[in-house]
Design a protein around this motif. Structure first.
Motif, PDB file in Angstrom:
ATOM      1  N   ASN A  86       0.816  -1.339  -0.240  1.00  0.00           N
ATOM      2  CA  ASN A  86       0.092  -0.004  -0.110  1.00  0.00           C
ATOM      3  C   ASN A  86       0.788   1.217  -0.007  1.00  0.00           C
ATOM      4  OD1 ASN A  86      -2.981  -0.384  -0.083  1.00  0.00           O
ATOM      5  ND2 ASN A  86      -2.489  -1.701   1.804  1.00  0.00           N
ATOM      6  N   LEU A  90       0.537   4.221  -2.833  1.00  0.00           N
ATOM      7  CA  LEU A  90       0.582   5.582  -2.479  1.00  0.00           C
ATOM      8  C   LEU A  90       1.536   6.401  -3.062  1.00  0.00           C
ATOM      9  CD1 LEU A  90      -0.861   5.537   1.304  1.00  0.00           C
ATOM     10  CD2 LEU A  90      -2.042   6.051  -0.749  1.00  0.00           C
ATOM     11  N   ARG A  93       1.037   6.735  -6.649  1.00  0.00           N
ATOM     12  CA  ARG A  93      -0.047   7.780  -7.008  1.00  0.00           C
ATOM     13  C   ARG A  93       0.350   9.188  -6.718  1.00  0.00           C
ATOM     14  NH1 ARG A  93      -5.968   7.505  -4.163  1.00  0.00           N
ATOM     15  NH2 ARG A  93      -6.865   9.264  -5.481  1.00  0.00           N
ATOM     16  N   ALA A  94       1.065   9.165  -5.898  1.00  0.00           N
ATOM     17  CA  ALA A  94       1.867  10.826  -5.535  1.00  0.00           C
ATOM     18  C   ALA A  94       2.472  11.197  -6.639  1.00  0.00           C
ATOM     19  CB  ALA A  94       2.367  10.626  -4.148  1.00  0.00           C
ATOM     20  N   PRO A 101      -0.040  11.839  -0.293  1.00  0.00           N
ATOM     21  CA  PRO A 101      -1.218  11.731   1.041  1.00  0.00           C
ATOM     22  C   PRO A 101      -0.189  11.323   1.962  1.00  0.00           C
ATOM     23  CG  PRO A 101      -0.606   9.545  -0.607  1.00  0.00           C
ATOM     24  CD  PRO A 101       0.209  10.833  -1.230  1.00  0.00           C
ATOM     25  N   GLY A 104      -2.297   9.015   4.973  1.00  0.00           N
ATOM     26  CA  GLY A 104      -2.214   7.549   4.571  1.00  0.00           C
ATOM     27  C   GLY A 104      -0.906   6.788   4.692  1.00  0.00           C
ATOM     28  N   LEU A 105       0.126   7.638   4.351  1.00  0.00           N
ATOM     29  CA  LEU A 105       1.689   7.117   4.580  1.00  0.00           C
ATOM     30  C   LEU A 105       2.099   7.500   5.940  1.00  0.00           C
ATOM     31  CD1 LEU A 105       3.434   9.025   1.463  1.00  0.00           C
ATOM     32  CD2 LEU A 105       3.158   6.663   1.885  1.00  0.00           C
TER      33      LEU A 105
END
Length: 142
Positions: A86, A90, A93-94, A101, A104-105
């Motif tokens: 995950n 992330l 996606r960043a 994020p 989330g991280l």
């Protein structure tokens, strides 16, 4: 994150409270994913989510939560893998969107770090795996 007594008698492993919190978060995520899987097909199609993917995801998440509560070694390893994968998604996606994020991280970093704490590892693997053996007292120093 103080441990609480595990199930069983005498030599039972202790279940850290943080593991219970992580398992409860996973279980609630599994329930929400399962509820979304029950949505009408048109709603799922609007988001591009196949029902089968949601059902499998909910089941796997529920099994992972159960394994964590039962202090299963495979669940500890699977959860660390889940965190790492995950985090990679992330970060990718960043890079693609330009939006980092942070929340989330940070959560993934906290969960991964927590699972690697010696007391938490010992709950899953036993103290002999987590604590390095001490050097014999009669060894001569060079």
């Amino acid at each position: 994150m103080s441990p609480q007594s595990g199930q069983g008698s005498g030599g039972a492993r202790r279940r850290p409270r943080g593991v219970i919190v992580i398992a409860l978060l996973l279980a609630s995520g599994a329930l929400m994913t399962g509820a979304v899987a029950l949505a009408p097909a048109a709603t799922l199609a609007a988001f591009g989510l196949p029902r089968s993917l949601l059902i499998v995801s909910a089941l796997l998440t529920a099994v992972l939560a159960y394994g964590l509560v039962r202090l299963r070694r495979w669940a500890w390893a699977a959860m660390l893998s889940f965190v790492a994968i995950n985090a990679c998604f992330l970060l990718a996606r960043a890079l693609l969107s330009g939006v980092v994020p942070v929340g989330g991280l940070a959560l993934l970093l906290a969960v991964g770090t927590y699972l690697l704490l010696p007391g938490v590892r010992a709950a899953f693997w036993g103290a002999h795996w987590c604590v390095p053996p001490s050097a014999p007292a009669n060894e001569e120093e060079a």
